[in-house]
Design a protein around this motif. Structure first.
Motif: not given
Length: 102
Positions: A33-41, A43-46, A58-61
């Motif tokens: 529930n703490d993980i934030i997912s998005f696609r970078n420029a 198109g990779e999932r981060v 801060y968004l820490v990978k």
């Protein structure tokens, strides 16, 4: 809060200050529930976890290195470093096991 600087931090750029914030925010580790997912420029999932200061988000990978470093965190390991020194946080794969250090 919307005027916060937003910084994405990879393990290689992790500083003692951000590591300490992570350990304080997630003392028992982070969960799904703490993980934030998005696609970078590209198109990779981060996947990241978030920590906040007064002026910065801060968004820490997340990675296995981050998990091991958080689990073995000892504030004393960073006394000789500046809070913003990314060379202070060492890759856990390059460190000897705790029992071999003595």
């Amino acid at each position: 809060m919307n005027n916060l600087k937003r910084i994405i931090v990879d393990f290689k750029k992790l500083t003692p200050e951000v590591l300490k914030l992570l350990v304080e925010e997630y003392p028992d580790g982070y969960g799904d529930n703490d993980i934030i997912s998005f696609r970078n420029a590209a198109g990779e999932r981060v996947e990241c976890v978030e920590v906040l200061t007064d002026d910065t988000k801060y968004l820490v990978k997340i990675s296995s290195k981050l998990e091991r470093t958080m689990a073995n965190y000892d504030e004393d390991d960073y006394i000789d470093f500046e809070d913003d020194d990314p060379k202070a946080v060492v890759d856990p794969d390059m460190m000897p096991p705790k029992d071999e250090e003595e």
